[in-house]
Design a protein around this motif. Structure first.
Motif, PDB file in Angstrom:
ATOM      1  N   CYS A  31       0.834  -1.214   0.000  1.00 36.63           N
ATOM      2  CA  CYS A  31       0.000   0.000   0.000  1.00 36.63           C
ATOM      3  C   CYS A  31       0.864   1.257   0.000  1.00 36.63           C
ATOM      4  CB  CYS A  31      -0.916   0.026   1.215  1.00 36.63           C
ATOM      5  SG  CYS A  31      -2.258  -1.157   1.114  1.00 36.63           S
ATOM      6  N   HIS A  32       1.988   1.192   0.697  1.00 38.39           N
ATOM      7  CA  HIS A  32       2.870   2.364   0.779  1.00 38.39           C
ATOM      8  C   HIS A  32       4.061   2.182  -0.168  1.00 38.39           C
ATOM      9  CE1 HIS A  32       0.594   3.953   4.189  1.00 38.39           C
ATOM     10  NE2 HIS A  32       0.534   2.707   4.631  1.00 38.39           N
ATOM     11  N   GLY A  33       3.829   1.460  -1.233  1.00 41.90           N
ATOM     12  CA  GLY A  33       4.913   1.096  -2.150  1.00 41.90           C
ATOM     13  C   GLY A  33       5.155   2.098  -3.257  1.00 41.90           C
ATOM     14  N   GLY A  34       4.315   3.122  -3.335  1.00 39.22           N
ATOM     15  CA  GLY A  34       4.512   4.123  -4.371  1.00 39.22           C
ATOM     16  C   GLY A  34       5.563   5.139  -3.982  1.00 39.22           C
ATOM     17  N   ARG A  35       5.645   5.401  -2.691  1.00 38.65           N
ATOM     18  CA  ARG A  35       6.578   6.440  -2.266  1.00 38.65           C
ATOM     19  C   ARG A  35       7.407   5.978  -1.067  1.00 38.65           C
ATOM     20  NH1 ARG A  35       2.163  11.255  -3.052  1.00 38.65           N
ATOM     21  NH2 ARG A  35       0.984   9.868  -1.727  1.00 38.65           N
ATOM     22  N   VAL A  36       6.758   5.845   0.075  1.00 40.62           N
ATOM     23  CA  VAL A  36       7.514   5.709   1.322  1.00 40.62           C
ATOM     24  C   VAL A  36       8.405   4.459   1.384  1.00 40.62           C
ATOM     25  CG1 VAL A  36       7.289   5.482   3.809  1.00 40.62           C
ATOM     26  CG2 VAL A  36       5.853   7.080   2.596  1.00 40.62           C
ATOM     27  N   ARG A  41       9.912  10.954  -4.186  1.00 35.41           N
ATOM     28  CA  ARG A  41       8.931  10.905  -5.264  1.00 35.41           C
ATOM     29  C   ARG A  41       7.777  11.890  -5.035  1.00 35.41           C
ATOM     30  NH1 ARG A  41       5.938   5.446  -7.439  1.00 35.41           N
ATOM     31  NH2 ARG A  41       6.295   5.856  -9.629  1.00 35.41           N
ATOM     32  N   GLU A  54       0.722   3.379 -11.712  1.00 37.04           N
ATOM     33  CA  GLU A  54       1.823   3.613 -10.793  1.00 37.04           C
ATOM     34  C   GLU A  54       1.297   3.586  -9.377  1.00 37.04           C
ATOM     35  OE1 GLU A  54       5.091   6.234 -11.744  1.00 37.04           O
ATOM     36  OE2 GLU A  54       3.787   7.113 -13.243  1.00 37.04           O
ATOM     37  N   GLY A  55       2.120   3.081  -8.475  1.00 37.80           N
ATOM     38  CA  GLY A  55       1.685   2.988  -7.093  1.00 37.80           C
ATOM     39  C   GLY A  55       1.561   4.362  -6.453  1.00 37.80           C
ATOM     40  N   GLU A  56       0.694   4.454  -5.500  1.00 40.64           N
ATOM     41  CA  GLU A  56       0.548   5.681  -4.714  1.00 40.64           C
ATOM     42  C   GLU A  56       1.180   5.422  -3.353  1.00 40.64           C
ATOM     43  OE1 GLU A  56      -1.359   8.468  -5.823  1.00 40.64           O
ATOM     44  OE2 GLU A  56      -1.516   7.574  -7.777  1.00 40.64           O
ATOM     45  N   GLY A  57       0.729   6.170  -2.367  1.00 41.30           N
ATOM     46  CA  GLY A  57       1.162   5.854  -0.993  1.00 41.30           C
ATOM     47  C   GLY A  57       2.500   6.423  -0.644  1.00 41.30           C
ATOM     48  N   CYS A 117       4.050  13.158  -6.797  1.00 40.15           N
ATOM     49  CA  CYS A 117       3.043  12.749  -7.784  1.00 40.15           C
ATOM     50  C   CYS A 117       2.319  13.983  -8.316  1.00 40.15           C
ATOM     51  CB  CYS A 117       2.046  11.783  -7.152  1.00 40.15           C
ATOM     52  SG  CYS A 117       2.824  10.232  -6.697  1.00 40.15           S
ATOM     53  N   GLY A 166      -5.288   7.949 -12.512  1.00 41.69           N
ATOM     54  CA  GLY A 166      -4.061   7.964 -11.729  1.00 41.69           C
ATOM     55  C   GLY A 166      -3.226   9.213 -11.959  1.00 41.69           C
ATOM     56  N   ALA A 167      -2.005   9.156 -11.412  1.00 43.96           N
ATOM     57  CA  ALA A 167      -1.115  10.314 -11.463  1.00 43.96           C
ATOM     58  C   ALA A 167       0.195   9.930 -12.140  1.00 43.96           C
ATOM     59  CB  ALA A 167      -0.851  10.794 -10.041  1.00 43.96           C
ATOM     60  N   THR A 168       1.018  10.936 -12.390  1.00 45.81           N
ATOM     61  CA  THR A 168       2.366  10.642 -12.873  1.00 45.81           C
ATOM     62  C   THR A 168       3.337  11.081 -11.788  1.00 45.81           C
ATOM     63  OG1 THR A 168       2.406  12.793 -13.949  1.00 45.81           O
ATOM     64  CG2 THR A 168       1.865  10.911 -15.330  1.00 45.81           C
ATOM     65  N   ALA A 169       4.482  10.440 -11.756  1.00 43.85           N
ATOM     66  CA  ALA A 169       5.417  10.721 -10.668  1.00 43.85           C
ATOM     67  C   ALA A 169       6.783  11.103 -11.198  1.00 43.85           C
ATOM     68  CB  ALA A 169       5.542   9.484  -9.790  1.00 43.85           C
TER      69      ALA A 169
END
Lengths: 345, 56
Positions: A142-147, A234, B53-56, A236, A244-247
């Motif tokens: 779940c927190h794999g996009g950023r943290v 990162r 893409e993943g969020e979080g 977003c 969704g978003a782009t990062a």
């Protein structure tokens, strides 16, 4: 991936969770002759209904029902200030349940089966064993996009010093924080006893005079991460409902938008003016909130460019938000976060 | 003789109340499939992941 659906047969006789049979939690038809028959009426995530776990773990389930992991109220809280009263009702009815709240974590997402992310379900954490913790298969998703990738160094930077020392999520973000304590909160900032750098590294514990002088000089003006976040993290951008978003990576310093006292690291919030336009939510008060929120990048290091040299901030002003670097077409509230450090004499 | 009749009736009643075992090995359908690696491998349908893409 099929292994994620394999159950350890030994658990059936040793773990009391299995004493009532599979159907007790999962429903379905235990006598079904085919996969389709057996799965008819199947409840894939029984702990979506907290009462299931609450039969035995009543206090934890009751607390958890009010926790941010379950309510995802933080996501609503973050957007609320941009909405008119009428829009808020529309948002609560049409957007929140299908979008934000869809991401809530159940008991099983952390203790039995990894959460489904982006339509992919990695399956059981440990062959249906009820595990106490396995951050790499739960928090990390779940927190794999950023943290989490920041923490482990998967973005290409060096891993967070705490990770290097063998610490993982639950070592700081305790069980109480994850489960909630029964209080109703709308933001992680309201969570009691949430981790703080000073909790383990109190003022005055410096090992050198240089470090003590730097901390004394900046106390009350800078957050810890403003200096000790190792590098780019990162951000977003440009999120649209359903798309969704782009990062992209970046490092931004500015005033903490909540208290406007400390300079800290900021992360771009991907909510743009037309993020919810598909749902008919125009965000009448879009400019009431900035496009940046304070963030704690999980890439802490003792020594960074900013701890090594005063010039990085006080001469070169690296990373500091300025009129030139503000998001184009962003919220009018963004300008209020600009705070430049004084130039060195 | 009455004892024999009662025993027979109890036997029938017991058999009627015991749940019918689904699988040959006496386990429920869920257990017999989900503990059999070869069977799960054959039945597993991979998810088609949308590009995101993943969020979080």
């Amino acid at each position: 991936m099929y292994k994620g659906f394999l159950v350890d047969r030994n658990l059936l006789s040793t773990d009391p969770h299995f004493s009532q049979g599979c159907g007790f939690c999962h429903m379905g038809d235990e006598k079904g002759a085919s996969k389709a028959d057996a799965h008819r009426g199947l409840v894939k995530k029984p702990s979506d209904d907290l009462k299931i776990c609450g039969r035995c773990h009543d206090q934890i389930a009751a607390n958890y029902g009010k926790s941010l992991h379950y309510t995802t109220a933080g996501l609503k809280h973050g957007i609320r200030g941009r909405l008119s009263t009428a829009e808020e009702s529309l948002f609560n009815e049409k957007v929140f349940p299908k979008s934000c709240n869809n991401c809530h974590a159940t008991c099983g997402d952390c203790h039995v089966k990894s959460p489904t992310i982006g339509g992919v379900n990695p399956g059981l954490i440990q062959q249906h064993q009820f595990v106490k913790r396995n951050e790499g298969k739960t928090c990390a998703l779940c927190h794999g996009g950023r943290v989490y990738p920041e923490f482990t160094g998967e973005y290409g930077g060096t891993p967070d010093v705490h990770y290097q020392k063998g610490m993982t999520c639950i070592d700081c973000h305790t069980r109480k924080e994850a489960h909630g304590d029964g209080s109703t909160v709308t933001s992680r900032k309201q969570v009691a006893d949430r981790p703080a750098c000073l909790g383990c590294h109190p003022r005055g514990s410096d090992k050198s005079d240089k470090s003590r002088a730097a901390h004394d000089q900046h106390a009350g003006k800078l957050s810890c991460v403003a200096c000790h976040a190792a590098g780019q993290y990162r951000n977003c951008y440009d999120c649209h409902l359903g798309a969704g978003a782009t990062a992209k990576p970046g490092f931004i310093l500015g005033l903490d938008p909540r208290e406007r006292k400390l300079v800290t690291t900021l992360r771009v919030i991907p909510t743009v003016r037309d993020t919810f336009s598909k749902a008919g939510v125009a965000m009448e008060n879009y400019d009431a909130l900035p496009n940046y929120w304070d963030t704690v990048p999980h890439m802490i290091k003792k020594r960074t460019d900013r701890t090594r040299s005063c010039e990085v901030c006080h001469t070169e002003r690296q990373g500091f938000l300025s009129k030139e670097t503000l998001l184009k077409g962003g919220s009018k509230a963004n300008e209020g976060l600009i705070r430049m450090p004084p130039q060195l004499p | 003789m009455p004892v024999l009749r009662i025993s027979f009736a109890l036997l029938i009643l017991t058999l009627a109340l015991v749940p019918v075992s689904h699988a040959e090995d006496g386990l429920s359908g869920c257990v017999s499939c989900h503990t059999d690696e070869a069977r799960i491998k054959a039945l597993y349908t991979p998810t088609e992941a949308p590009p995101s893409e993943g969020e979080g």
